[in-house]
Every structure is written in C-alpha cells, then in structure tokens.
Design an enzyme around this catalytic site. Structure first.
Site, PDB file in Angstrom:
ATOM      1  N   CYS A 136       0.833  -1.198   0.000  1.00 59.32           N
ATOM      2  CA  CYS A 136       0.000   0.000   0.000  1.00 59.32           C
ATOM      3  C   CYS A 136       0.874   1.257   0.000  1.00 59.32           C
ATOM      4  O   CYS A 136       1.757   1.396   0.850  1.00 59.32           O
ATOM      5  CB  CYS A 136      -0.897  -0.041   1.243  1.00 59.32           C
ATOM      6  SG  CYS A 136      -1.942   1.398   1.434  1.00 59.32           S
ATOM      7  N   CYS A 188      -2.095 -10.538  -7.404  1.00 58.77           N
ATOM      8  CA  CYS A 188      -2.539 -11.657  -6.580  1.00 58.77           C
ATOM      9  C   CYS A 188      -2.535 -11.160  -5.140  1.00 58.77           C
ATOM     10  O   CYS A 188      -1.483 -10.987  -4.544  1.00 58.77           O
ATOM     11  CB  CYS A 188      -1.548 -12.802  -6.789  1.00 58.77           C
ATOM     12  SG  CYS A 188      -2.028 -14.307  -5.960  1.00 58.77           S
TER      13      CYS A 188
HETATM   14 ZN    ZN Z   1      -2.858   0.898   3.488  1.00 57.67          ZN
END
Ligand code: ZN
Length: 152
Positions: free
Chosen positions: A117, A140
């Site tokens: 992220c 994935c």
């Molecule tokens: Zn995050």
C-alpha cells in the site's frame, strides 16, 4: 554451462545482499493503523505472509464496488478489474493509479514483484505478468488485506 550457472547464482546472492538491507529499512516504514486487525492479518501485512489459497470470502465477491486497504482504508482496486484467476486468491488485472508501490522479492529462490500500500506501506501481495488484459498484469492479493465496500 555449469560455470555460467554458478556465476548466475553468485550474481543472485550479491543482488540479494544489496536488496536485503533495503527491505529492513523498508520494514520500518510499515505502520499498523487499524488496531482491530487479527494476528494473521498483521503477519501477512508486516512479515509478507500469505493466507491459505481459497480461504478468502472475497474470492466469490462479484458485486460492484471498491476494495480498500484493511489497515488504512485507502482505495486500491475497482471491482471491474477483478477476475477469477483460479489461484485461490482475489485477483485483479489493474490497481487504481498510485495505489501501490513495488519491490523485487527474492524469497523462495525466485525474483517476484511484491507490492504494498502506497499510503501505509503494508504488504498486500505479488504482481505477475500473466494477467488476462493487454498489459498482462495479475495482482494476486491476500483477501485478509482487503475490505470490500459495495457501491450503493
Ligand atoms: Zn494501506
């Protein structure tokens, strides 16, 4: 031929030695923001673990909406990019722009592209070049790292 193979292995080791210190520095930038995460979720996110295949309810999710980071809530994937890869993990042909950053991961003796992220730094999965669309990407993703929010 054997000599060439040996050189390749030595080359890989040198590359790993260069990359590993970076991954330690990188590890320090991951931040747990959601205090309700389970130990399994934290293990995947912080230690780049992998959930059991076919264990995620999100494999069957087909509604319209968006997939968010289970740690920080950032919007990562649109439902239109989701597809059934048959691998047992939620799979996507593309991520939303800027959602992830990547690094090369040399665990298990192969070079794979790990992604995490952009907002909070936690691990989500690996991206491969055998996807269904023209540019061929297959994200994935561990289902435990995602929260699905259906569109109203
Ligand atoms: Zn995050």
């Amino acid at each position: 031929m054997i000599k060439r193979k040996l050189l390749k292995i030595i080359g890989m080791s040198i590359t790993s030695a260069i990359f590993f210190p970076c991954s330690f520095i990188f590890a320090a930038t991951k931040k747990i923001l959601n205090q309700d995460l389970t130990s399994e979720q934290k293990n995947i996110m912080l230690n780049e673990g992998t959930e059991r295949p076919f264990s995620s309810q999100l494999n069957k999710e087909k509604r319209e909406g968006f997939y968010h980071c289970a740690n920080c809530g950032a919007k990562l994937f649109a439902s239109k990019s989701k597809f059934d890869s048959g691998t047992g993990w939620p799979s996507f042909s593309e991520a939303l722009p800027g959602a992830f950053k990547t690094k090369v991961d040399y665990s298990f003796g192969m070079a794979r592209t790990e992604y995490h992220c952009s907002n909070c730094g936690v691990h989500h999965g690996h991206v491969f070049n055998d996807g269904p669309k023209k540019d061929g990407k297959r994200f994935c993703n561990n289902g435990l790292c995602l929260i699905f929010k259906p569109e109203n």
